[in-house]
Design an enzyme around this catalytic site. Structure first.
Site, short mmCIF file in Angstrom:
data_model
loop_
_atom_site.label_atom_id
_atom_site.label_comp_id
_atom_site.label_asym_id
_atom_site.label_seq_id
_atom_site.Cartn_x
_atom_site.Cartn_y
_atom_site.Cartn_z
CB VAL A 163 -9.87 -1.76 3.22
CG1 VAL A 163 -9.19 -1.25 2.21
CG2 VAL A 163 -11.26 -2.45 2.50
CG HIS A 206 -1.88 1.06 1.29
ND1 HIS A 206 -2.91 1.16 0.50
CD2 HIS A 206 -1.94 2.20 2.15
CE1 HIS A 206 -3.63 2.43 0.91
NE2 HIS A 206 -2.98 3.10 1.77
CD GLU A 222 4.62 1.34 -4.25
OE1 GLU A 222 3.90 0.32 -4.59
OE2 GLU A 222 4.02 2.57 -4.16
C1 GRF Z 1 1.27 0.68 -6.41
O1 GRF Z 1 1.63 2.06 -5.95
C2 GRF Z 1 0.75 -0.25 -5.19
O2 GRF Z 1 1.34 0.26 -3.78
C3 GRF Z 1 -0.76 0.20 -5.17
O3 GRF Z 1 -1.00 0.09 -6.41
C4 GRF Z 1 0.23 0.52 -7.33
C5 GRF Z 1 0.53 -0.54 -8.08
O4 GRF Z 1 1.25 -0.45 -9.31
N1 GRF Z 1 -1.40 -0.80 -4.37
P1 GRF Z 1 1.90 -1.51 -10.03
O5 GRF Z 1 0.70 -2.21 -10.81
O6 GRF Z 1 2.63 -2.60 -9.09
O7 GRF Z 1 2.90 -1.03 -11.04
#
Ligand code: GRF
Length: 196
Positions: free
Chosen positions: A148, A113, A178
């Site tokens: 959620v 997230h 991420e």
């Molecule tokens: C990411 O920012 C994730 O944190 C969020 O949705 C986005 C998905 O991006 N849940 P991707 O499809 O992984 O490029």
């Protein structure tokens, strides 16, 4: 060494999914192996990335099930069971899952997230952080529970919010973080499951 069979659920671009697949490919000791990438959108760009990486894919179009979320989830659950999945990573999967599905996979499903949970559950996390005047944002990987974005946190990473940031520039700055965090957090989640 035992590796958990991993299914990744996506809805779109799939860059976090790609980061997980790359981390698995790069580390012979990684404690997971990808057995399925599933999308609720047949046109998700991430499906092509998974196919190119020789990971089996499936698209189950949620629109075919109308408002019946559980009917969609039963189909998804069948595919997951058929794949032998033992752990699920949600990676930009944009469907809220019902308690029926979450209970079936509780303790075996994680999500990434784009906020410093418990702040900014739900959507528009970057804009909400900017509007609140925060000087940092980030991302969180957590266990999925019925609430959620509420499950126990596995790992978190911070990024600065800079003057002039928009939701888009902040999201773009957060994304590489991420991609580093998710493979590390998935390892921690696998270790926990393998211990039990
Ligand atoms: C990411 O920012 C994730 O944190 C969020 O949705 C986005 C998905 O991006 N849940 P991707 O499809 O992984 O490029």
């Amino acid at each position: 060494m035992r590796r958990l069979k991993l299914a990744i659920l996506i809805s779109g671009r799939g860059s976090n999914m790609e980061a997980l697949l790359k981390a698995i490919a790069a580390d012979p000791d990684y404690p997971a192996v990808a057995v399925l990438v599933a999308s609720n959108r047949p046109d998700a760009a991430g499906l092509k990335i998974a196919e190119a990486a020789d990971v089996p894919t499936v698209a189950i179009d949620h629109r075919a099930y109308g408002k019946d979320r559980v009917a969609f989830e039963k189909e998804l659950d069948d595919e997951l069971r058929r794949s032998g999945a033992e752990i699920i990573a949600l990676a930009g999967f944009m469907r809220v899952l019902t308690p029926w599905f979450v209970t079936r996979w509780e303790g075996r499903m994680i999500n990434i997230h784009p906020s410093l949970l418990p702040k900014y559950k739900g959507l528009d996390t970057q804009q909400r952080a900017i509007d609140a005047g925060d000087n940092e944002a980030g991302c969180t990987v957590h266990w999925v529970t019925s609430g959620v974005d509420e499950g126990e946190i596995i790992a978190q990473a911070r990024v600065p919010i800079l003057p002039g940031d928009t939701a888009d520039t902040l999201a773009a700055r957060t994304l590489p973080t991420e991609h580093k965090l998710y493979p590390e957090a998935l390892k921690i989640a696998c270790a926990k499951i393998l211990q039990t």
